[in-house]
Structures are given as structure tokens and as C-alpha cells.
Design an enzyme around this catalytic site. Structure first.
Site, short mmCIF file in Angstrom:
data_model
loop_
_atom_site.label_atom_id
_atom_site.label_comp_id
_atom_site.label_asym_id
_atom_site.label_seq_id
_atom_site.Cartn_x
_atom_site.Cartn_y
_atom_site.Cartn_z
N GLY A 52 0.84 -1.22 0.00
CA GLY A 52 0.00 0.00 0.00
C GLY A 52 0.86 1.26 0.00
N HIS A 53 1.89 1.27 0.84
CA HIS A 53 2.80 2.43 0.87
C HIS A 53 3.51 2.58 -0.49
CE1 HIS A 53 2.86 1.40 5.31
NE2 HIS A 53 2.55 2.68 5.35
#
Ligand code: PAF
Length: 291
Positions: free
Chosen positions: A36-37
Site C-alpha cells: 500500500g505504501h
């Protein structure tokens, strides 16, 4: 080659040398990076010539009984992942560099109203801690654009309000949540789950999807539907904190004019407080809606 800087003065010097030629995109994180990051980082890369990522576990946004002490810290692995993504600058300051004075004396940014509902009601002071550190990081990095995940939907709205209200010259981008194959939103806190809890955890998103299906199917009795969703979470073995069907902009109950909604939910599973959300476009044709 990615440069790592831990001192705000050095950060400013490095960026001063490039700011005239390139746009600067910024991704603030608390580290323990997952896919996600990295999606945020890629979006930042699409939008600017220079990508800055910060890793800072911000004590100001944790309550006294929360997980500040055990929050996973994996700086070496994070650095490698960011290097592989072609990040230009990693800002990884120690606590004293961000808060050189005692926290009680720290000037705070308060975004009223929107900070006090939903997760803000359960975590008093949390969004003030987020807004304060993001404001401070923005002042240090001075980005043209900053990218945040929609998994923390309320956080994204708090930051958008702060930027609007304080006329901060930074464009805020919200990026869709990255999920595991079974639907669970990626989060550093998923590591707190034991195997049985991890098996149950995707039910949170399943209940949100079901709520969206019912709304697109015509349900408008928001309060009753919220109750059904919290009952569904409890039946699945989670301890629901809340499920709220709200206008996607205000995060308040939908009005007859609301066309974009979001269902926000938080639930405990063992020692992990999971949050997730799902957006609903009421202009969408029910039969073609991708669920
Ligand atoms: O979303 C996070 O990781 C944090 O809340 C943030 C935005 C980096 C501020 O500490």
C-alpha cells in the site's frame, strides 16, 4: 541513489538545490512499509521529478494506552524497498528532531468537527496529532504534492481540511486502498493478528461490501443498516467500534443531496484495531456497479 537524511536543516539544504528545477512529491509514513505504501510512492513518482518519503512514528497521534511502544519499526527493510522504488530522499528523523520541546508545549493544529467523530471519538487527540505532524512535515519538506492512502479515509479528509483552512500550497492526492487477495486492507497493524484472527479479518471488508450492495439496491435507512453491519461484524467474531454511512465529503450523515457516500468502519480483533471503508457513488447504475 537514494539519500537518507535525519536532520530537518540538512533536508532543507538538499531540497533547496533541486526545488527550482523539479516538482517535489511527498509521501509521509510511519514506516513498516507494505505494498500500500509503495503504491503511494509510485503515484508520487508519476506526479513529480523528486520523491521524498518520511518515516516517523509520531508519538503525538497515539493515545496513552495505544500501541506506540510496539508499533513495528523496520527501517533497514524500508530503506531497501524505497531504494528499489527509485525514491530520491528518505527523511527519517529521530523524535527529538520533530519535537525538540516537551510534547505538552508543542503547538498543535486542530481541525475541528471532522476530527472529533468516528475514529476521532474513539481516539481523542489522534487527529490533532496527525494534523500537527503532517503540518510540520509539510513545512520541512515543502512539497508541491503529497499522497495519502484512502484506507485512512478520515485522516485524508482531516488533512484536506487543514490544507484548505490554512491555505497550505500543497496538492493532496488520495489513493485507493491496496488489499490482500482476500480483501483485507493492507496495514502494518495486520501483524498483530494471530492466524485465526487473520482468517476472520477479511469479514470487515465483506460487511462493507454487503452494505454497499444494499445501498445500491435502494436501502436508505442508514441507522438501521449501520446496526445491521455492526451486528454482522460481531456475529463474525469482531468487536465493532462503529460502522457509519456518511457523506464522503463531510463524513456526516448523508443529506438528500449527497451523491458520494462512504461507509467507515472500525473493529477490534484481539489486540488489533482494524479500520476500513468503502466508497459508494449513488449516481452509479445498480446493475453495472462493480462490487
Ligand atoms: O498514515 C500514517 O502513516 C500517519 O498517520 C502519517 C500520515 C504518516 C502521520 O504520522
Amino acid at each position: 541513489m537514494m539519500q537518507t537524511v535525519d536532520d530537518p536543516v540538512r533536508l532543507r539544504e538538499v531540497l533547496a538545490g533541486v526545488r527550482d528545477q523539479e516538482r517535489v512529491a511527498f509521501v509521509p509514513t510511519m514506516g513498516n512499509l507494505h505494498a500500500g505504501h509503495l503504491a503511494l510512492v509510485r503515484e508520487a513518482r508519476r506526479r513529480a521529478g523528486i520523491v521524498v518519503v518520511s518515516i516517523f512514528v509520531n508519538p503525538l497521534q497515539f493515545g496513552p494506552n495505544e500501541d506506540l511502544g510496539r508499533y513495528p519499526r523496520t527501517l533497514d527493510a524500508d530503506r531497501k524497498a524505497l531504494q528499489a522504488e527509485g525514491v530520491d530522499l528518505l527523511f527519517a528523523p529521530p523524535v527529538e528532531a520533530i519535537y525538540p520541546i516537551p510534547l505538552e508545549q508543542q503547538t498543535r493544529v486542530e481541525v475541528p468537527g471532522i476530527s472529533d467523530i468516528h475514529c476521532g471519538a474513539a481516539r481523542p487527540g489522534h487527529f490533532s496529532g496527525v494534523a500537527t505532524v503532517v503540518c510540520k512535515l509539510f513545512n520541512m519538506v515543502q512539497p508541491d504534492v503529497a499522497v495519502f492512502g484512502k484506507k485512512d479515509y478520515q485522516q485524508l479528509r482531516v488533512i484536506q481540511h487543514m490544507v484548505r483552512d490554512l491555505a497550505m500550497p500543497v496538492e493532496i492526492i488520495g489513493l485507493d486502498t491496496v488489499r490482500e487477495r482476500d480483501g483485507l486492507a493492507m496495514s502494518s497493524r495486520n501483524q498483530y493478528l494471530d492466524p485465526e484472527q487473520r482468517r476472520v479479518a477479511p469479514r470487515l471488508y465483506a460487511v462493507l461490501r454487503d452494505g454497499r450492495t444494499r445501498i445500491l439496491g435502494g436501502r436508505r435507512d442508514w441507522r438501521a443498516l449501520e446496526k445491521e453491519m455492526t451486528a454482522g461484524l460481531a456475529a463474525d467474531g469482531l468487536r465493532p467500534d462503529y460502522a457509519a454511512i456518511v457523506d464522503a465529503e463531510t463524513l456526516l450523515p448523508p443529506t438528500p443531496q449527497s451523491r458520494q457516500l462512504v461507509i467507515l468502519a472500525a473493529a477490534w480483533l484481539g489486540g488489533a484495531r482494524l479500520i476500513d471503508n468503502i466508497e459508494i457513488d449513488l449516481n452509479q447504475n445498480h446493475s453495472t456497479g462493480s462490487l
